[in-house]
Design a protein around this motif. Structure first.
Motif, PDB file in Angstrom:
ATOM      1  N   VAL A   1      -0.326   1.794   7.624  1.00 31.76           N
ATOM      2  CA  VAL A   1      -0.306   0.441   7.075  1.00 31.76           C
ATOM      3  C   VAL A   1       0.421   0.499   5.731  1.00 31.76           C
ATOM      4  O   VAL A   1      -0.012   1.197   4.822  1.00 31.76           O
ATOM      5  CB  VAL A   1      -1.729  -0.116   6.905  1.00 31.76           C
ATOM      6  CG1 VAL A   1      -1.706  -1.479   6.218  1.00 31.76           C
ATOM      7  CG2 VAL A   1      -2.427  -0.215   8.259  1.00 31.76           C
TER       8      VAL A   1
ATOM      9  N   LYS B   1      -1.278  -7.287   8.756  1.00 31.38           N
ATOM     10  CA  LYS B   1      -0.857  -6.008   8.203  1.00 31.38           C
ATOM     11  C   LYS B   1       0.525  -5.646   8.726  1.00 31.38           C
ATOM     12  O   LYS B   1       0.929  -6.078   9.807  1.00 31.38           O
ATOM     13  CB  LYS B   1      -1.868  -4.912   8.512  1.00 31.38           C
ATOM     14  CG  LYS B   1      -2.120  -4.666   9.981  1.00 31.38           C
ATOM     15  CD  LYS B   1      -3.227  -3.637  10.161  1.00 31.38           C
ATOM     16  CE  LYS B   1      -3.560  -3.456  11.635  1.00 31.38           C
ATOM     17  NZ  LYS B   1      -4.613  -2.434  11.820  1.00 31.38           N
TER      18      LYS B   1
ATOM     19  N   LYS C   1      -4.968 -13.367   8.226  1.00 37.45           N
ATOM     20  CA  LYS C   1      -4.812 -12.031   7.657  1.00 37.45           C
ATOM     21  C   LYS C   1      -3.836 -11.249   8.522  1.00 37.45           C
ATOM     22  O   LYS C   1      -3.664 -11.556   9.705  1.00 37.45           O
ATOM     23  CB  LYS C   1      -6.144 -11.294   7.595  1.00 37.45           C
ATOM     24  CG  LYS C   1      -7.126 -11.896   6.610  1.00 37.45           C
ATOM     25  CD  LYS C   1      -8.382 -11.070   6.506  1.00 37.45           C
ATOM     26  CE  LYS C   1      -9.328 -11.684   5.465  1.00 37.45           C
ATOM     27  NZ  LYS C   1     -10.539 -10.858   5.296  1.00 37.45           N
TER      28      LYS C   1
ATOM     29  N   THR D   1      -0.648  -5.286   3.428  1.00 40.97           N
ATOM     30  CA  THR D   1      -1.593  -6.212   4.029  1.00 40.97           C
ATOM     31  C   THR D   1      -1.417  -7.575   3.352  1.00 40.97           C
ATOM     32  O   THR D   1      -0.919  -7.648   2.225  1.00 40.97           O
ATOM     33  CB  THR D   1      -3.052  -5.745   3.865  1.00 40.97           C
ATOM     34  OG1 THR D   1      -3.328  -5.573   2.466  1.00 40.97           O
ATOM     35  CG2 THR D   1      -3.315  -4.455   4.608  1.00 40.97           C
TER      36      THR D   1
ATOM     37  N   ARG E   1       0.802  -1.221   0.000  1.00 36.60           N
ATOM     38  CA  ARG E   1       0.000   0.000   0.000  1.00 36.60           C
ATOM     39  C   ARG E   1       0.837   1.275   0.000  1.00 36.60           C
ATOM     40  O   ARG E   1       0.385   2.321  -0.458  1.00 36.60           O
ATOM     41  CB  ARG E   1      -0.947  -0.012   1.183  1.00 36.60           C
ATOM     42  CG  ARG E   1      -1.820  -1.270   1.155  1.00 36.60           C
ATOM     43  CD  ARG E   1      -3.002  -1.178   2.060  1.00 36.60           C
ATOM     44  NE  ARG E   1      -3.846  -2.350   1.953  1.00 36.60           N
ATOM     45  CZ  ARG E   1      -4.753  -2.552   1.013  1.00 36.60           C
ATOM     46  NH1 ARG E   1      -4.929  -1.669   0.078  1.00 36.60           N
ATOM     47  NH2 ARG E   1      -5.483  -3.648   1.006  1.00 36.60           N
TER      48      ARG E   1
END
Length: 109
Positions: free
Chosen positions: A89, A81, A79, A92, A51
């Motif tokens: 962030v 991050k 999951k 991810t 990201r």
């Protein structure tokens, strides 16, 4: 919070190679599911989204969790991050982890 790491530069100027960030994310997701579910878990499917640029020589914090587990424990979805020192962030990830011991027992039947 699962762990933290500082990625060394290895000749890169300011940001980590995306593959390096993804490899660390895969390892963190696998570590969490092996601690929470089964030591026999292995990555079956993995995806990551970068990201923001992943900084070098800066502490990165990883948060990861087991999102769901299939009946009979054959697989789990994890999951996580990756967060930089400013709380942003930067990546991810999501992985489907298969319990190889359960899979082996199903293959015998």
């Amino acid at each position: 919070k699962a762990s933290s790491i500082i990625l060394p530069s290895y000749g890169y100027v300011a940001t980590a190679h995306g593959g390096c960030a993804e490899a660390v994310m895969d390892d963190v997701l696998g570590t969490v599911v092996r601690h929470c579910q089964s030591v026999w878990m292995a990555t079956s499917d993995f995806s990551a989204k970068l990201r923001k640029p992943v900084p070098l020589m800066e502490t990165l914090t990883f948060e990861a969790w087991v999102e769901s587990t299939a009946s009979k424990g054959l697989y789990s979805v994890t999951k996580g991050k990756m967060v930089n020192s400013r709380g942003e962030v930067v990546a991810t990830g999501e992985a489907k982890m298969v319990d190889t011991l359960v899979l082996a027992s199903l293959m015998k039947s």
